[in-house]
Design an enzyme around this catalytic site. Structure first.
Site, PDB file in Angstrom:
ATOM      1  N   ASP A 124      10.001  -7.746  -1.177  1.00  0.00           N
ATOM      2  CA  ASP A 124      11.187  -6.897  -1.375  1.00  0.00           C
ATOM      3  C   ASP A 124      11.658  -6.374  -0.018  1.00  0.00           C
ATOM      4  OD1 ASP A 124      13.227  -5.537  -2.617  1.00  0.00           O
ATOM      5  OD2 ASP A 124      11.991  -3.933  -3.429  1.00  0.00           O
ATOM      6  N   GLY A 144       0.803  -1.223   0.000  1.00  0.00           N
ATOM      7  CA  GLY A 144       0.000   0.000   0.000  1.00  0.00           C
ATOM      8  C   GLY A 144       0.832   1.268   0.000  1.00  0.00           C
ATOM      9  N   LEU A 152      12.352   5.091  -1.233  1.00  0.00           N
ATOM     10  CA  LEU A 152      11.959   3.827  -0.592  1.00  0.00           C
ATOM     11  C   LEU A 152      13.084   2.812  -0.721  1.00  0.00           C
ATOM     12  CD1 LEU A 152       8.234   3.527  -1.738  1.00  0.00           C
ATOM     13  CD2 LEU A 152       9.030   3.843   0.600  1.00  0.00           C
TER      14      LEU A 152
END
Length: 389
Positions: free
Chosen positions: A277, A252, A310
């Site tokens: 991941d 999300g 990220l």
């Protein structure tokens, strides 16, 4: 324990569902599947009562860097042990130990470590290696350390594959760095799953790469070109090209829920692969960690580099699968495809994993309808038991 009987359970097979049946396990393998429960159970038998529960194949995480304080790049037996002991709690019964772009020496240490690693009973099984980088596009590096990115090198890959004991099952690379497709074709012929990722290719570039042997996209939407009305990019390629499988990180955050729904509607459970991941902070408190030698700050829900990029995820396979299950139209059978069958097929282990079938490894999950994990069984051994309600 030699025999294990899972009784009175709803069984999700490859092509059908048994509403109330039984599965027999012996010496780590599925030896019998029954269409109705076993009535006469002898006292010497180990029986799990599956009343009101679903029996599905264990999850296969085909893209995971670390968990439980460990990272594949640590290149130690303990690091793989620490990952393998935690993962059954989230339903993962096997995984690809995933590397990151680093110096050749560090990559080689990690590959050699996996080559000599042996499976421990009751742990998730390392079924191979996902080589992520170093043959990626610097402009789409994401959390891949730019200074170690390099062009595809077939002789180097062949040396690495030998060093790994032929364990490299998937490679993430940028196909535009191999314009003639010589590298892609060679790996495809070897049976390596070539996945386009950290790529600047547009739709035409991905289309060309698929013709050369690319069969997958790495973490769809992340570190690739999205959909634009004049070039639908790599994401649009996943929607349009039916030969392409696509990994997706269903936390999300990497892909917002609305996009996850759009991806599901256009790619579907036959071609999606759920991955985490995840990096080493998965399963641990928020704080300061590292990925590929770079400092990473981990909060309650995400992991980021100093510049905010990220840096992998901290999601569990179970939570990611539950996020997918919340999408309209997604059923438990779709989760089985995306989290078990599809990854098993892509990485070449479907002959023994990825579905509930005779003579396959008894990698099994007992879950309720909300995907709460009650039991995780790794090759016939109970690896995790959920709390009694």
């Amino acid at each position: 324990m030699h025999y294990l009987l899972i009784n009175h359970v709803k069984i999700f097979l490859e092509n059908k569902i048994i509403n109330c049946g039984a599965v027999w396990v012996k010496n780590g393998q599925i030896i019998k599947i029954e269409e109705r429960p076993v009535a006469n159970v002898t006292p010497d038998l180990h029986v799990i009562d599956g009343t009101n529960l679903n029996l599905i194949p264990g999850f296969i995480d085909a893209h995971i860097h670390g968990a439980n304080g460990a990272d594949v790049m640590d290149a130690t037996e303990k690091a793989l042990d620490d990952m393998a002991v935690l993962l059954p709690k989230e339903g993962t019964t096997s995984f690809l130990a995933t590397t990151i772009t680093q110096s050749p020496e560090n990559i080689e240490r990690a590959l050699g470590n996996v080559a000599c690693y042996s499976h421990k009973p009751g742990h998730a099984e390392v079924v191979g290696i996902h080589l992520e980088g170093p043959y990626v596009n610097k402009s789409k590096a994401g959390a891949q350390p730019v200074q170690y990115i390099t062009d595809p090198n077939l002789s180097q890959f062949n040396r690495w594959q030998k060093l790994s004991g032929n364990q490299i099952r998937t490679i993430t690379m940028a196909p535009e760095l191999d314009q003639e497709g010589i590298f892609i074709k060679a790996l495809n012929e070897m049976g390596v799953n070539v996945s386009a990722g950290h790529t600047d290719a547009g739709f035409a570039g991905i289309q060309k790469a698929v013709a050369q042997g690319v069969r997958q996209l790495t973490h769809l939407c992340n570190a690739m070109n999205g959909i634009h009305h004049r070039d639908i990019g790599a994401v649009g390629a996943a929607f349009q090209l039916k030969d392409l499988y696509a990994e997706v990180i269903p936390d999300g955050i990497h892909v917002v829920p609305e996009m996850l729904e759009l991806v599901y509607q256009n790619v579907g459970s036959d071609r999606l692969i759920l991955i985490t991941d995840a990096m080493r902070a998965k399963g641990l408190p928020a704080g300061d960690y590292e990925l590929g030698g770079q400092p990473v700050k981990v909060t309650e829900d995400r992991a980021v580099l100093e510049d905010g990029t990220l840096a992998g995820s901290i999601v569990s396979m179970r939570d990611g699968a539950a996020n997918m299950l919340a999408i309209a139209g997604v059923e438990l059978g779709d989760i089985v495809k995306m989290a078990s069958m599809n990854p098993a097929k892509q990485v070449g282990v479907f002959d023994r994993k990825g579905s509930i079938a005779l003579d396959k490894d008894a990698d099994l999950l007992l879950v309720d309808d909300q995907l709460t994990i009650k039991y995780t069984i790794c090759r016939g051994e109970i690896a995790y038991k959920g709390e009694e309600e």
